[in-house]
Design a protein around this motif. Structure first.
Motif, PDB file in Angstrom:
ATOM      1  N   GLY A  63       0.848  -1.156   0.023  1.00  0.00           N
ATOM      2  CA  GLY A  63       0.000  -0.106  -0.118  1.00  0.00           C
ATOM      3  C   GLY A  63       0.795   0.996   0.045  1.00  0.00           C
ATOM      4  N   GLN A  64       2.080   1.067  -0.041  1.00  0.00           N
ATOM      5  CA  GLN A  64       2.876   2.321  -0.160  1.00  0.00           C
ATOM      6  C   GLN A  64       2.974   3.321  -1.436  1.00  0.00           C
ATOM      7  N   ALA A  65       2.549   4.306  -1.378  1.00  0.00           N
ATOM      8  CA  ALA A  65       2.649   5.300  -2.602  1.00  0.00           C
ATOM      9  C   ALA A  65       4.098   6.031  -2.835  1.00  0.00           C
ATOM     10  N   LYS A  66       4.323   6.220  -4.008  1.00  0.00           N
ATOM     11  CA  LYS A  66       5.632   6.514  -4.307  1.00  0.00           C
ATOM     12  C   LYS A  66       5.596   7.381  -5.377  1.00  0.00           C
ATOM     13  N   LEU A  67       6.236   8.798  -5.094  1.00  0.00           N
ATOM     14  CA  LEU A  67       6.283   9.917  -6.246  1.00  0.00           C
ATOM     15  C   LEU A  67       7.635   9.178  -7.217  1.00  0.00           C
ATOM     16  N   ILE A  68       7.266   9.463  -8.442  1.00  0.00           N
ATOM     17  CA  ILE A  68       8.087   9.100  -9.315  1.00  0.00           C
ATOM     18  C   ILE A  68       8.127  10.092 -10.374  1.00  0.00           C
ATOM     19  N   ASP A  69       9.363  10.071 -11.372  1.00  0.00           N
ATOM     20  CA  ASP A  69       9.595  10.761 -12.412  1.00  0.00           C
ATOM     21  C   ASP A  69       9.827  12.328 -12.230  1.00  0.00           C
ATOM     22  N   PHE A  70      10.962  12.593 -12.127  1.00  0.00           N
ATOM     23  CA  PHE A  70      11.456  14.081 -11.632  1.00  0.00           C
ATOM     24  C   PHE A  70      11.949  14.690 -12.925  1.00  0.00           C
ATOM     25  N   GLY A  71      11.241  14.192 -14.414  1.00  0.00           N
ATOM     26  CA  GLY A  71      11.852  14.608 -15.622  1.00  0.00           C
ATOM     27  C   GLY A  71      11.401  15.971 -15.681  1.00  0.00           C
ATOM     28  N   CYS A  72      10.273  16.658 -14.841  1.00  0.00           N
ATOM     29  CA  CYS A  72       9.762  17.918 -15.205  1.00  0.00           C
ATOM     30  C   CYS A  72      10.091  18.949 -14.009  1.00  0.00           C
ATOM     31  N   GLY A  73      11.035  18.266 -13.138  1.00  0.00           N
ATOM     32  CA  GLY A  73      11.308  18.984 -11.663  1.00  0.00           C
ATOM     33  C   GLY A  73      12.356  20.069 -11.987  1.00  0.00           C
ATOM     34  N   THR A  74      12.436  20.991 -10.920  1.00  0.00           N
ATOM     35  CA  THR A  74      13.493  21.831 -10.963  1.00  0.00           C
ATOM     36  C   THR A  74      13.702  22.273  -9.469  1.00  0.00           C
ATOM     37  N   TYR A  75      14.459  23.238  -9.231  1.00  0.00           N
ATOM     38  CA  TYR A  75      14.693  23.868  -7.610  1.00  0.00           C
ATOM     39  C   TYR A  75      13.641  24.620  -7.192  1.00  0.00           C
ATOM     40  N   LEU A  76      13.120  24.483  -6.018  1.00  0.00           N
ATOM     41  CA  LEU A  76      12.205  25.209  -5.532  1.00  0.00           C
ATOM     42  C   LEU A  76      12.721  26.819  -5.245  1.00  0.00           C
ATOM     43  N   GLN A  77      11.988  27.571  -5.800  1.00  0.00           N
ATOM     44  CA  GLN A  77      12.178  29.077  -5.522  1.00  0.00           C
ATOM     45  C   GLN A  77      11.076  29.971  -4.837  1.00  0.00           C
ATOM     46  N   ASP A  78      11.382  30.884  -4.275  1.00  0.00           N
ATOM     47  CA  ASP A  78      10.332  31.665  -3.663  1.00  0.00           C
ATOM     48  C   ASP A  78       9.657  32.679  -4.739  1.00  0.00           C
ATOM     49  N   THR A  79      10.262  33.085  -5.782  1.00  0.00           N
ATOM     50  CA  THR A  79       9.879  33.840  -6.822  1.00  0.00           C
ATOM     51  C   THR A  79       9.054  33.243  -7.860  1.00  0.00           C
ATOM     52  N   ALA A  80       8.346  33.944  -8.626  1.00  0.00           N
ATOM     53  CA  ALA A  80       7.649  32.971  -9.642  1.00  0.00           C
ATOM     54  C   ALA A  80       8.231  32.520 -10.794  1.00  0.00           C
ATOM     55  N   TYR A  81       7.693  31.475 -11.395  1.00  0.00           N
ATOM     56  CA  TYR A  81       8.243  30.856 -12.538  1.00  0.00           C
ATOM     57  C   TYR A  81       7.461  31.476 -13.915  1.00  0.00           C
ATOM     58  N   THR A  82       8.378  31.494 -14.772  1.00  0.00           N
ATOM     59  CA  THR A  82       7.712  32.252 -15.992  1.00  0.00           C
ATOM     60  C   THR A  82       7.919  31.387 -17.249  1.00  0.00           C
ATOM     61  N   HIS A  83       8.515  29.754 -16.800  1.00  0.00           N
ATOM     62  CA  HIS A  83       8.285  28.976 -17.900  1.00  0.00           C
ATOM     63  C   HIS A  83       7.460  27.598 -17.159  1.00  0.00           C
ATOM     64  N   PHE A  84       6.899  27.004 -18.002  1.00  0.00           N
ATOM     65  CA  PHE A  84       6.007  25.754 -17.488  1.00  0.00           C
ATOM     66  C   PHE A  84       6.702  24.390 -17.984  1.00  0.00           C
ATOM     67  N   ALA A  85       6.616  23.515 -17.049  1.00  0.00           N
ATOM     68  CA  ALA A  85       6.991  22.237 -17.668  1.00  0.00           C
ATOM     69  C   ALA A  85       6.157  21.376 -16.507  1.00  0.00           C
ATOM     70  N   GLY A  86       5.411  20.371 -17.392  1.00  0.00           N
ATOM     71  CA  GLY A  86       4.510  19.481 -16.704  1.00  0.00           C
ATOM     72  C   GLY A  86       3.471  19.342 -17.692  1.00  0.00           C
ATOM     73  N   THR A  87       2.342  18.596 -17.012  1.00  0.00           N
ATOM     74  CA  THR A  87       1.139  18.232 -17.802  1.00  0.00           C
ATOM     75  C   THR A  87      -0.020  19.387 -17.803  1.00  0.00           C
ATOM     76  N   PRO A  88      -0.361  20.044 -19.036  1.00  0.00           N
ATOM     77  CA  PRO A  88      -0.930  21.090 -19.049  1.00  0.00           C
ATOM     78  C   PRO A  88      -2.343  20.887 -18.448  1.00  0.00           C
ATOM     79  N   SER A  89      -2.977  19.857 -18.279  1.00  0.00           N
ATOM     80  CA  SER A  89      -4.195  19.942 -17.705  1.00  0.00           C
ATOM     81  C   SER A  89      -4.012  20.080 -16.226  1.00  0.00           C
ATOM     82  N   TYR A  90      -2.818  19.940 -15.672  1.00  0.00           N
ATOM     83  CA  TYR A  90      -2.795  20.200 -14.335  1.00  0.00           C
ATOM     84  C   TYR A  90      -2.018  21.631 -13.828  1.00  0.00           C
ATOM     85  N   SER A  91      -1.905  22.253 -14.994  1.00  0.00           N
ATOM     86  CA  SER A  91      -1.205  23.460 -14.543  1.00  0.00           C
ATOM     87  C   SER A  91      -2.324  24.576 -14.105  1.00  0.00           C
ATOM     88  N   PRO A  92      -1.776  25.575 -13.254  1.00  0.00           N
ATOM     89  CA  PRO A  92      -2.803  26.236 -12.414  1.00  0.00           C
ATOM     90  C   PRO A  92      -3.345  27.513 -13.326  1.00  0.00           C
TER      91      PRO A  92
END
Length: 347
Positions: free
Chosen positions: A230-259
């Protein structure tokens, strides 16, 4: 990454706990409009005499850990590729996407299941440096940061750079299913089952955040469920980046999950955007479908209709996560304390 073998042309292994059945790293983003903010290019190779940046024969990495035992031989590309076949028996295709392919494999030394992800080098746009100064694809650098034995994130065991491909070896459970298929097989999940899986996902996201990593592609297809534990595991960091406090102006990920702030304004902040994707994820768990129709342009006055069978606490949590204004969304800490997560029913 202490303990890295000195020569360039060797496997690089990453520390992790004794190998247990873990996840395959399924292929990443459906679309990346642009890659991570930093870094924008590969750091200059430190090896003199290269004909072009990144011209290597068979570079690889390993640190002592549960992966195959360290091999001190220098391995040019041909030998390295041959060594891969000697160490693993490659099986069926697990997934394929724009960034490469993932195969089920078995480690021959002990029969342990692993996943082998193969990414063409010409599709790796972003490189950075590992702690020892080794240049590596950003996905590997991020995996190195989060692969610390935490059970809710896929563990990178080792990686290899060939002239045309990047090879990653990751954990894989013997009996597993990605959350999308897990939900589809059941229609939707009960609130009890969804709560437990969602809590594990929150813990994985919290772990990544504490490591300074933003996943950017949280969705059912990137969460693996070990059917035995029953363990859930987060996979695939191919769209990942470093966490920053400022805004991101480029998108990487799945469009239907974009805010919506990305769709309407072309920017987003990492943490509120993650909460939005978590709201979609929870909706898919308990409703069995994405809350927004494909191609739907979400309006600011949209009304989210939810099944009456859902508890009021569950409905409230989904609506809070899917609030249009990013500043009004709960924080990750708020989600952990939410009444639905505590299984508290309000009067």
């Amino acid at each position: 990454m202490t303990g890295v073998i000195g020569k360039k042309k060797r496997w690089r292994r990453h520390p992790a706990p004794p190998l247990k059945p873990r996840s395959p790293a399924v292929i990443g983003c459906e679309r990346a409009a642009a890659g991570p903010e930093p870094p924008l290019s590969r750091p200059k190779e430190r090896t003199p005499g290269d004909a072009r940046p990144g011209a290597v024969e068979g570079r690889s990495g390993a640190v002592p850990g549960p992966g195959p035992s360290a091999d001190s031989r220098v391995s040019p590309a041909g030998k390295a590729q041959h060594g891969l076949k000697e160490q693993y028996r490659v099986g069926s295709l697990l997934g394929r996407g724009g960034f490469g392919s993932v195969f089920a494999a078995t480690r021959l030394s002990d029969g342990a299941p692993v996943a082998i992800k193969r990414v063409p080098r010409n599709r790796v746009r972003h490189w950075d440096q590992l702690p020892d100064g080794t240049s590596a694809p950003l996905e590997i650098v991020l995996l190195h940061k989060v692969s610390t034995g935490f059970p809710g994130v896929a563990q990178l065991l080792e990686w290899l750079e060939l002239p045309n491909d990047i090879i990653m070896v990751l954990e894989r459970p013997e009996r597993c299913q990605d959350l999308w298929h897990f939900i589809r097989a059941r229609g939707f999940l009960s609130e009890e089952v969804a709560r437990e899986l969602f809590r594990q996902v929150l813990e994985a996201v919290q772990h990544c955040t504490s490591c300074g990593v933003l996943h950017r592609d949280i969705k059912p297809g990137n969460i693996l469920v070990d059917l035995a534990t029953g363990q859930a595991k987060l996979i695939d960091f191919g769209c990942g980046t470093y966490l920053q406090d400022t805004a991101y102006t480029h998108f990487a990920g799945t469009p239907s999950y974009s805010p919506p702030e990305w769709t309407h304004f072309g920017w987003y902040y990492g943490k509120p955007a993650t909460i939005w994707s978590l709201g979609i994820l929870l909706h898919q768990m308990v409703c069995g479908e994405h809350p927004f129709r494909k191609g739907q342009n979400i309006s600011w006055d949209h009304q989210l209709l939810l099944p009456e069978r859902l508890s009021q606490e569950c409905q409230d949590l989904i609506r809070r996560c899917l609030t249009m204004l990013d500043v009004d969304r709960p924080s990750l800490e708020d989600l952990f304390c939410d009444p639905w997560m505590q299984d508290i029913h309000l009067p």
